[in-house]
Design a protein around this motif. Structure first.
Motif, PDB file in Angstrom:
ATOM      1  N   ARG A 136       0.904  -1.384  -0.030  1.00  0.00           N
ATOM      2  CA  ARG A 136       0.590  -0.064  -0.040  1.00  0.00           C
ATOM      3  C   ARG A 136       1.067   0.809  -0.276  1.00  0.00           C
ATOM      4  O   ARG A 136       0.384   1.962  -0.084  1.00  0.00           O
ATOM      5  CB  ARG A 136      -0.587   0.090   1.530  1.00  0.00           C
ATOM      6  N   ASN A 137       2.374   1.259   0.040  1.00  0.00           N
ATOM      7  CA  ASN A 137       3.086   2.226  -0.018  1.00  0.00           C
ATOM      8  C   ASN A 137       2.957   2.768  -1.022  1.00  0.00           C
ATOM      9  O   ASN A 137       3.583   3.922  -1.144  1.00  0.00           O
ATOM     10  CB  ASN A 137       4.318   2.214   0.663  1.00  0.00           C
ATOM     11  N   TYR A 138       2.719   2.143  -2.003  1.00  0.00           N
ATOM     12  CA  TYR A 138       3.053   1.884  -3.970  1.00  0.00           C
ATOM     13  C   TYR A 138       1.885   2.208  -4.685  1.00  0.00           C
ATOM     14  O   TYR A 138       1.610   1.328  -5.161  1.00  0.00           O
ATOM     15  CB  TYR A 138       4.001   1.292  -4.136  1.00  0.00           C
ATOM     16  N   ARG A 139       0.818   2.986  -4.165  1.00  0.00           N
ATOM     17  CA  ARG A 139      -0.249   3.152  -5.348  1.00  0.00           C
ATOM     18  C   ARG A 139      -0.413   3.523  -6.585  1.00  0.00           C
ATOM     19  O   ARG A 139       0.625   4.673  -6.672  1.00  0.00           O
ATOM     20  CB  ARG A 139      -1.771   4.012  -4.290  1.00  0.00           C
ATOM     21  N   PRO A 140      -0.524   3.188  -7.260  1.00  0.00           N
ATOM     22  CA  PRO A 140      -0.873   3.948  -8.856  1.00  0.00           C
ATOM     23  C   PRO A 140      -1.661   4.916  -8.474  1.00  0.00           C
ATOM     24  O   PRO A 140      -2.695   5.067  -8.603  1.00  0.00           O
ATOM     25  CB  PRO A 140      -1.273   2.656  -9.703  1.00  0.00           C
ATOM     26  N   VAL A 141      -1.270   6.087  -9.533  1.00  0.00           N
ATOM     27  CA  VAL A 141      -2.292   6.954  -9.427  1.00  0.00           C
ATOM     28  C   VAL A 141      -3.080   6.859 -11.027  1.00  0.00           C
ATOM     29  O   VAL A 141      -2.576   6.694 -11.518  1.00  0.00           O
ATOM     30  CB  VAL A 141      -1.128   8.441 -10.373  1.00  0.00           C
ATOM     31  N   PRO A 149      -4.902   1.699  -4.443  1.00  0.00           N
ATOM     32  CA  PRO A 149      -4.422   0.706  -4.127  1.00  0.00           C
ATOM     33  C   PRO A 149      -4.357  -0.119  -5.785  1.00  0.00           C
ATOM     34  O   PRO A 149      -5.302   0.012  -6.704  1.00  0.00           O
ATOM     35  CB  PRO A 149      -5.756  -0.096  -3.301  1.00  0.00           C
ATOM     36  N   ASP A 206       2.111  -0.299 -18.235  1.00  0.00           N
ATOM     37  CA  ASP A 206       3.270   0.337 -18.543  1.00  0.00           C
ATOM     38  C   ASP A 206       3.052   0.904 -16.667  1.00  0.00           C
ATOM     39  O   ASP A 206       4.353   1.126 -16.113  1.00  0.00           O
ATOM     40  CB  ASP A 206       3.631   0.949 -19.205  1.00  0.00           C
ATOM     41  N   TYR A 207       1.506   1.018 -16.279  1.00  0.00           N
ATOM     42  CA  TYR A 207       1.356   1.982 -15.258  1.00  0.00           C
ATOM     43  C   TYR A 207       1.099   0.690 -14.164  1.00  0.00           C
ATOM     44  O   TYR A 207       1.144   1.427 -12.902  1.00  0.00           O
ATOM     45  CB  TYR A 207       0.401   2.556 -15.142  1.00  0.00           C
ATOM     46  N   PHE A 218       9.038   6.380   4.478  1.00  0.00           N
ATOM     47  CA  PHE A 218       7.730   6.851   4.777  1.00  0.00           C
ATOM     48  C   PHE A 218       7.397   5.899   5.312  1.00  0.00           C
ATOM     49  O   PHE A 218       6.958   5.098   4.739  1.00  0.00           O
ATOM     50  CB  PHE A 218       7.554   7.613   3.333  1.00  0.00           C
ATOM     51  N   ASN A 237       6.805   8.979  -3.802  1.00  0.00           N
ATOM     52  CA  ASN A 237       6.803   7.126  -3.641  1.00  0.00           C
ATOM     53  C   ASN A 237       7.009   6.613  -4.695  1.00  0.00           C
ATOM     54  O   ASN A 237       8.677   5.875  -4.356  1.00  0.00           O
ATOM     55  CB  ASN A 237       5.509   7.109  -2.345  1.00  0.00           C
ATOM     56  N   LEU A 238       6.481   6.582  -6.333  1.00  0.00           N
ATOM     57  CA  LEU A 238       6.065   6.162  -7.084  1.00  0.00           C
ATOM     58  C   LEU A 238       8.342   6.570  -7.741  1.00  0.00           C
ATOM     59  O   LEU A 238       8.304   5.901  -7.525  1.00  0.00           O
ATOM     60  CB  LEU A 238       5.793   5.792  -7.830  1.00  0.00           C
ATOM     61  N   TYR A 277       2.907   5.765   3.525  1.00  0.00           N
ATOM     62  CA  TYR A 277       2.055   6.110   3.306  1.00  0.00           C
ATOM     63  C   TYR A 277       0.429   4.955   3.452  1.00  0.00           C
ATOM     64  O   TYR A 277       0.178   4.519   3.571  1.00  0.00           O
ATOM     65  CB  TYR A 277       1.806   5.704   0.914  1.00  0.00           C
ATOM     66  N   PHE A 314      -6.935   0.006  -9.040  1.00  0.00           N
ATOM     67  CA  PHE A 314      -6.359   0.079 -10.173  1.00  0.00           C
ATOM     68  C   PHE A 314      -7.237  -0.748 -11.379  1.00  0.00           C
ATOM     69  O   PHE A 314      -7.577  -0.889 -12.355  1.00  0.00           O
ATOM     70  CB  PHE A 314      -5.337   0.371 -10.739  1.00  0.00           C
ATOM     71  N   LEU A 369       5.009   8.350 -18.491  1.00  0.00           N
ATOM     72  CA  LEU A 369       3.848   8.286 -17.611  1.00  0.00           C
ATOM     73  C   LEU A 369       3.298   8.899 -17.197  1.00  0.00           C
ATOM     74  O   LEU A 369       4.262   9.742 -16.553  1.00  0.00           O
ATOM     75  CB  LEU A 369       4.115   6.814 -17.518  1.00  0.00           C
ATOM     76  N   TYR A 370       1.956   9.199 -17.489  1.00  0.00           N
ATOM     77  CA  TYR A 370       1.443   9.993 -17.425  1.00  0.00           C
ATOM     78  C   TYR A 370       1.768  12.126 -17.354  1.00  0.00           C
ATOM     79  O   TYR A 370       1.236  12.937 -17.143  1.00  0.00           O
ATOM     80  CB  TYR A 370       1.748  10.439 -14.967  1.00  0.00           C
ATOM     81  N   ASP A 374       5.659  -2.898 -12.901  1.00  0.00           N
ATOM     82  CA  ASP A 374       6.179  -3.101 -11.758  1.00  0.00           C
ATOM     83  C   ASP A 374       5.657  -2.629 -10.624  1.00  0.00           C
ATOM     84  O   ASP A 374       6.519  -3.067  -9.544  1.00  0.00           O
ATOM     85  CB  ASP A 374       6.834  -1.537 -11.892  1.00  0.00           C
ATOM     86  N   LEU A 375       4.100  -2.847 -10.550  1.00  0.00           N
ATOM     87  CA  LEU A 375       3.713  -2.236  -9.134  1.00  0.00           C
ATOM     88  C   LEU A 375       2.987  -3.775  -8.356  1.00  0.00           C
ATOM     89  O   LEU A 375       2.373  -3.674  -7.012  1.00  0.00           O
ATOM     90  CB  LEU A 375       3.048  -1.221  -8.887  1.00  0.00           C
ATOM     91  N   ARG A 391      11.181   4.423  -5.290  1.00  0.00           N
ATOM     92  CA  ARG A 391      10.780   3.539  -5.592  1.00  0.00           C
ATOM     93  C   ARG A 391      11.648   3.204  -6.764  1.00  0.00           C
ATOM     94  O   ARG A 391      12.565   2.240  -7.243  1.00  0.00           O
ATOM     95  CB  ARG A 391       9.208   2.810  -5.793  1.00  0.00           C
ATOM     96  N   PHE A 427      -3.640   3.854   4.449  1.00  0.00           N
ATOM     97  CA  PHE A 427      -4.741   3.950   3.950  1.00  0.00           C
ATOM     98  C   PHE A 427      -5.954   4.402   4.386  1.00  0.00           C
ATOM     99  O   PHE A 427      -5.862   3.927   5.303  1.00  0.00           O
ATOM    100  CB  PHE A 427      -5.053   2.674   3.052  1.00  0.00           C
TER     101      PHE A 427
END
Lengths: 384, 283
Positions: A274-279, A288, A342-343, B147, B129-130, B149, A292, B118-119, A346-347, B133, B151
């Protein structure tokens, strides 16, 4: 997963997945219940026996309701955390369902209760001086419960929508919601009958919640209560009939996906960090990985709903524009030139078909959008 | 070669004017907003379909020499102002629709500095955070911040943090402690790295290291960060940008990367780094 993609276009000939998966779900739920009954023997043979007896006392139709309910799914899903306690709860639930079927509780069941609820929250037995009186909630097409009052609708839980106490609805607010939800369902069933069927097949109950302070999220589904959806403050003017329609489809697709994952394996093979969530490519908020994963399918379904809506004859210019606005909002995340996979890649660790499937969906939406641009006409159903 | 520098209507690259003046001395340059660029390229909004159409005949007329033209793409984010300019403020389009046609138009040009990622139309635009990583997966001898994050309405335990900062994961520049609502949803709490801030920035393969107080930077740190510049360029897919690090003696922590260079503009060497970078690209 090409059949899942096709299903979400709401094209006129849906794959067997739409209906047959419900049968598979019931069989699997029965198997899981049998597993619970077997496992419970190691902890308390007496409790296990009581559960078996309770389930066997249910008439056939009630067994389906029992197995399909979000309530029993939730308990069975985490059964091994507290085997005896959960066994007792499942037994209580079975006798609650039996009470509804019989019109009164069996001897010794909840002797002090003033009311006994069915497991979907669609029926309640209330104790009166004259005996027990059955009340039924309104349902969409006799199937999808619109639930204001059951313990399932009023519980305080961890999820954002259920985390604050449930407030009372006024009579006017109830009527407003009932009318809106019925109109929304009728609308969806008319413009995209496959989505109407999706809602009937995969959503058992729509819980209505009121909380004046709440302004963030308007609808919700959580994966440990398959079959349930929740709507917040649906009586408000800002919550239009079309927004309710969107919520019904949105949350029912989540239920469809959760059912699919429960039966055939999760899209995400390992718990995400959960520390790394895609936008999100739609909202711009970090979400989360699991959310996604579902979101791609949900937005795709909504995009197709909008395409079906645009095919309605006799739309005014203003109506057309509003649907186009929603259509573009739904399509938006797919329009990025970089691959959707791609988004995410890696997650998390994904089931083999998942990433190619989302890239395929992206390709389909982009092609449909461009086809419309070039030819200036509404796109027809895709050939997968 | 003539260069067209494209910027967003609202999110204007602060280096754009300098870029324009320097490139004008080369083969000539013009500075245009994204909406102007797209309209000139033949992109128009179709009220009937609610979509963007591309009239390629307009494009061919306007840019018959596209194959020998250069675009310096400084559109890091597409604003709602640009979207409104494209759909006549009808509120029908979204930024990603503009992103899609922009990427298609860019493909027609011979040389494009700054490509979609990306984006962002100009590379990989990521929250902190990304970014950490990604950085940690490529560079192992420089730390990234500690850090959490949370929820939902999570209670974050910060007893192991030396200098906890409650931030937004999109806030690249705010590193000073301030009064914030710690009961916010999805709390993002960072342990502010020890040391003083130091920047490395680059334009193509030309780079420099500096501090905002214009102090001398330790040679070891400078060497390490100059070496980092290439990795940053590659991992963020960036034509130019700046990265904030914290230096505590010899210990470095990567804090944030931005495709904009607003802090680096104040470095005395910025103009020469820019010139050198552009020359290398144009060669």
């Amino acid at each position: 997963m090409f059949d899942m993609i096709h299903l979400l276009t709401a094209d006129s000939v849906p794959p067997p997945l739409l209906d047959s998966m419900v049968d598979v779900y019931i069989s699997r739920r029965k198997l899981d219940l049998e597993k619970v009954m077997w496992y419970a023997h190691y902890f308390s043979p007496a409790a296990a026996q009581r559960l078996i007896a309770a389930y066997e006392s249910l008439p056939e139709a009630s067994r389906f309701s029992y197995l399909l309910s979000p309530a029993t799914y939730e308990v069975v899903h985490v059964f091994d955390q507290k085997p005896v306690e959960n066994c007792e709860l499942l037994t209580l639930y079975a006798y609650d369902q039996l009470s509804i079927a019989q019109g009164e509780p069996p001897k010794g069941h909840r002797p002090d209760a003033r009311e006994i609820w069915s497991l979907t929250g669609g029926e309640v037995l209330r104790r009166t001086q004259a005996g027990w009186h059955l009340e039924e909630a309104e349902k969409l097409d006799g199937l999808v419960v619109i639930d204001f009052d059951s313990p399932f609708a009023r519980a305080i839980r961890d999820s954002p929508l259920m985390s604050r106490p449930a407030e009372e609805f006024s009579e006017a607010e109830r009527n407003e919601i009932l009318q809106k939800v019925k109109d929304a369902y009728t609308y969806v069933d008319r413009v995209a009958p496959i989505f109407g069927r999706l809602i009937r097949n995969y959503t058992r109950a729509a819980r209505m919640r009121k909380c004046a302070a709440f302004s963030d999220v308007s609808s919700e589904h959580v994966t440990n209560t398959i079959g349930e959806i929740r709507l917040m403050n649906a009586f408000q003017e800002a919550y239009s009939m079309l927004k309710v329609a969107e919520a019904l489809v949105h949350e029912s697709v989540h239920n469809l996906l959760s059912t699919y994952e429960y039966l055939f394996g999760h899209f995400l093979l390992r718990e995400d960090d959960r520390n790394y969530r895609p936008v999100s490519l739609w909202s711009g908020n970090p979400i989360p990985v699991g959310s996604f994963c579902h979101a791609i399918f949900v937005w795709f379904a909504l995009y197709n709903l909008a395409l079906h809506e645009l095919r309605q004859p006799g739309l005014t210019k203003e109506q057309r524009k509003q649907i186009q606005q929603r259509r573009n909002h739904y399509a938006s995340g797919f329009m990025v030139p970089t691959d959707l996979s791609d988004y995410l890649c890696d997650l998390g660790l994904f089931q083999r078909e998942y990433l190619p499937t989302i890239d395929r969906i992206q390709e389909i939406v982009q092609n449909l959008v461009r086809k419309e641009s070039h030819q200036g006409m509404e796109a027809t159903a895709i050939a997968v | 070669m003539h260069t067209t520098i494209v910027i967003d209507e609202k999110y204007r690259d602060t280096a754009a004017v300098q870029l324009s003046s320097m490139l004008s001395q080369g083969g000539g340059a013009e500075l245009v907003t994204l909406s102007e660029f797209l309209v000139r390229a033949g992109i128009e909004f179709d009220v009937e379909t609610g979509n963007l159409n591309w009239d390629k005949s307009i494009f061919s007329k306007r840019y018959p020499d596209a194959r020998s033209r250069r675009i310096c793409n400084r559109v890091i984010s597409i604003s709602n102002a640009t979207v409104a300019a494209m759909d006549g403020d009808e509120g029908v389009l979204t930024p990603n629709f503009v992103f899609d046609v922009y990427a298609a138009v860019l493909k027609e040009f011979r040389e494009v500095w700054g490509e979609p990622g990306l984006y962002s139309p100009a590379g990989n635009l990521l929250p902190l955070n990304l970014q950490w990583r990604l950085f940690a997966s490529r560079i192992t001898d420089i730390s990234t911040p500690k850090f959490v994050y949370g929820f939902g309405f999570a209670n974050i335990d910060t007893k192991d943090f030396h200098r906890p900062l409650w931030k937004s994961p999109f806030d690249l520049y705010g590193w000073k402690p301030e009064e914030v609502d710690k009961n916010r949803i999805h709390p993002f709490v960072v342990d502010r790295p020890p040391g003083t801030p130091v920047f490395v920035y680059f334009v193509a393969s030309s780079a420099n290291v500096f501090t905002v107080e214009h102090h001398e930077v330790d040679e070891q740190i400078k060497t390490t960060l100059m070496r980092c510049a290439n990795s940053l360029r590659e991992m963020f897919g960036a034509f130019m940008g700046e990265a904030l690090f914290f230096a505590d003696g010899e210990r470095l922590t990567f804090a944030a990367f931005s495709h904009y260079v607003k802090t680096s503009l104040s470095d005395g060497h910025f103009a020469s780094v820019l010139e050198s970078g552009l020359k290398q690209c144009a060669a």
